[in-house]
Design an enzyme around this catalytic site. Sequence first.
Site, PDB file in Angstrom:
ATOM      1  N   LYS A   3       0.660  -1.514  -0.126  1.00  0.00           N
ATOM      2  CA  LYS A   3       0.316  -0.073   0.181  1.00  0.00           C
ATOM      3  C   LYS A   3       0.919   1.228  -0.068  1.00  0.00           C
ATOM      4  O   LYS A   3       2.211   0.703   0.323  1.00  0.00           O
ATOM      5  CB  LYS A   3      -0.834   0.166   0.993  1.00  0.00           C
ATOM      6  N   TYR A  40      17.759  28.082  12.213  1.00  0.00           N
ATOM      7  CA  TYR A  40      16.893  28.771  12.572  1.00  0.00           C
ATOM      8  C   TYR A  40      16.708  28.628  13.750  1.00  0.00           C
ATOM      9  O   TYR A  40      16.204  27.674  14.540  1.00  0.00           O
ATOM     10  CB  TYR A  40      15.560  28.592  12.252  1.00  0.00           C
TER      11      TYR A  40
HETATM   12  C1  LIG Z   1      -4.013  -5.050   7.330  1.00  0.00           C
HETATM   13  C2  LIG Z   1      -2.787  -5.230   7.345  1.00  0.00           C
HETATM   14  N1  LIG Z   1      -1.707  -5.865   6.769  1.00  0.00           N
HETATM   15  C3  LIG Z   1      -0.491  -6.123   6.820  1.00  0.00           C
HETATM   16  C4  LIG Z   1       0.299  -5.043   6.982  1.00  0.00           C
HETATM   17  C5  LIG Z   1       1.795  -5.506   6.494  1.00  0.00           C
HETATM   18  O1  LIG Z   1       1.801  -4.765   7.823  1.00  0.00           O
HETATM   19  P1  LIG Z   1       3.741  -4.477   8.050  1.00  0.00           P
HETATM   20  O2  LIG Z   1       3.943  -3.707   7.707  1.00  0.00           O
HETATM   21  O3  LIG Z   1       4.200  -4.604  10.017  1.00  0.00           O
HETATM   22  O4  LIG Z   1       4.457  -5.568   7.710  1.00  0.00           O
HETATM   23  C6  LIG Z   1      -0.544  -3.686   7.609  1.00  0.00           C
HETATM   24  C7  LIG Z   1       0.328  -2.643   7.387  1.00  0.00           C
HETATM   25  O5  LIG Z   1      -0.064  -2.086   8.303  1.00  0.00           O
HETATM   26  C8  LIG Z   1      -1.520  -3.445   7.542  1.00  0.00           C
HETATM   27  O6  LIG Z   1      -2.639  -3.038   7.984  1.00  0.00           O
END
Ligand SMILES: Cc1ncc(COP(=O)(O)O)c(C=O)c1O
Length: 370
Positions: free
Chosen positions: A38, A261
Site C-alpha cells: 500500500k 533557525y
Molecule cells: C492489514 C494489514 N496487513 C498487513 C500489513 C503489513 O504490516 P507490516 O508492514 O508491519 O508488515 C499492514 C500494514 O500496516 C496492514 O494494515
Amino acid sequence: MDPVLVGAHLTIDLGALQDNYRLLAQKAAPAICAASVKANAYGLGIEKVGPALADAGCQHFFVALPTEGIDLRKLLPDAKIYVLGGLLKEAEKYYLEHNLIPVLNHLQEIEMWADYANEVGPLSAVLHVDTGITRLGLLENEIRSLAATPSLLDSLKIEYVMSHLACADDRTHPLNQQQLEKLHYFKGLLPEKLQETPISFANSAGIFLSKDYHFDMVRPGIALFGGNPMSAEDNPMKEVVHLQGKILQVQDVDSEIHVGYGATYRTQEVSRIATVSVGYADGYFRSLGNRAECAIKQNKVPVIGRVSMDIITIDVSTVAKEDCQPGDFVDLIGNGVTLDEVAAHAETIPYEILTSLGNRYYREYLEPVA
Ligand SMILES: Cc1ncc(COP(=O)(O)O)c(C=O)c1O
C-alpha cells in the site's frame, strides 16, 4: 532527470528487496507469502517494487485503496490483488473491471458486495474479523449476525478469513496470544461454509512470532523494505533504501557561534560545519534537528541545529577535509545509518520515514543481479 540538478539521491535496491521476500517466504512456508504494498509500496514506487516482487515469486498483493489496486493491475495482469480499505461505496464496478478483491470489513460491505454479485455473478472476497486492534473488521456481534444469516454469502467466494495484529513487533506483549485465541474462537463462530476457509493473520512481525501465527497466508510490508520486524531484536532484513544528500558548502567557524533557525545550537570550539541539500520538504523530518546522525565514509557525524525546508547542517570537524567538499555525498539513511535509527531519532516509525520520502530526489533503482 540529470542527477547533477538535484540535492539528494535515493537508491532502492531491488535485489535486496527480492532477497527479503525470499527470506520471509522461506520462514513462512508452507504458508503463502503475500506482500503489503500500500501507499505506493511504502513510498518506494510500486512501478518497480510490484514487478520485482512478482519476479521473486510473489503472486498475492495487498493495497489500501482501489486506486492503488488499479495502478498495480496495469503492472501485474495475473496477480491476486486485495484491497484492505474494503469495498468503497459506489465503487463496486471498478473492483470487477480491474479484478480487485475487497477485504470486507463490516456487514454493510458484505451486503453491498453480495447485492452486486447477485447482479453480475459470483464474486471473490476476503472476510476481515477484528481480534483486538479495533480498527477494521467484524466484531463478535457482527460475526454472530453473519452466522445467523449465512445465505448472505451464497453468491460470494470467501478466499480468506483475515485479521491483523496490533503489537506483534513486541513478542512479550500479551495481546498477541489473546488475538490468536480470539481468531480461533471467531473462526468457530463463522458460518459452516467458512469453517475450512484459509486464514491470513501475520504481518512482518507476526512471521517472527511463531509458526502459530502463520496460518495459510502472511502479509509482510515493512520487512520487505528493510525495516526491522521485531523492534527489540537484531534486524535480519537486508537494507533496501539508501538516501544520500549533497554537500552545498563547508564553513570553518570560530568557537561560540549559533547554527540554524532559532539559534538552537551553539558551537563550543573551532568547528567545521557542512550544509547538506536535504530538508523537511524531502521527508527529512524536522524532529531530526539536533538529534540525528549522518555518515561520511562510515564516520558518524551529528546533525546540528534545526532542519530547514531544504537544508540541514552537520558538524564535520572529525572528518578529513578532503572527504568533505561541496558536491560530496553524506549518507542520511543506509550505509551505516539504519532506517530504524533515523525513525527513532525522529520519534516515529520506519513506515512514516519511508512513506514521507519526497519527490525531489534523483531516484535510482538497482536492478537485481541475474
Ligand atoms: C492489514 C494489514 N496487513 C498487513 C500489513 C503489513 O504490516 P507490516 O508492514 O508491519 O508488515 C499492514 C500494514 O500496516 C496492514 O494494515
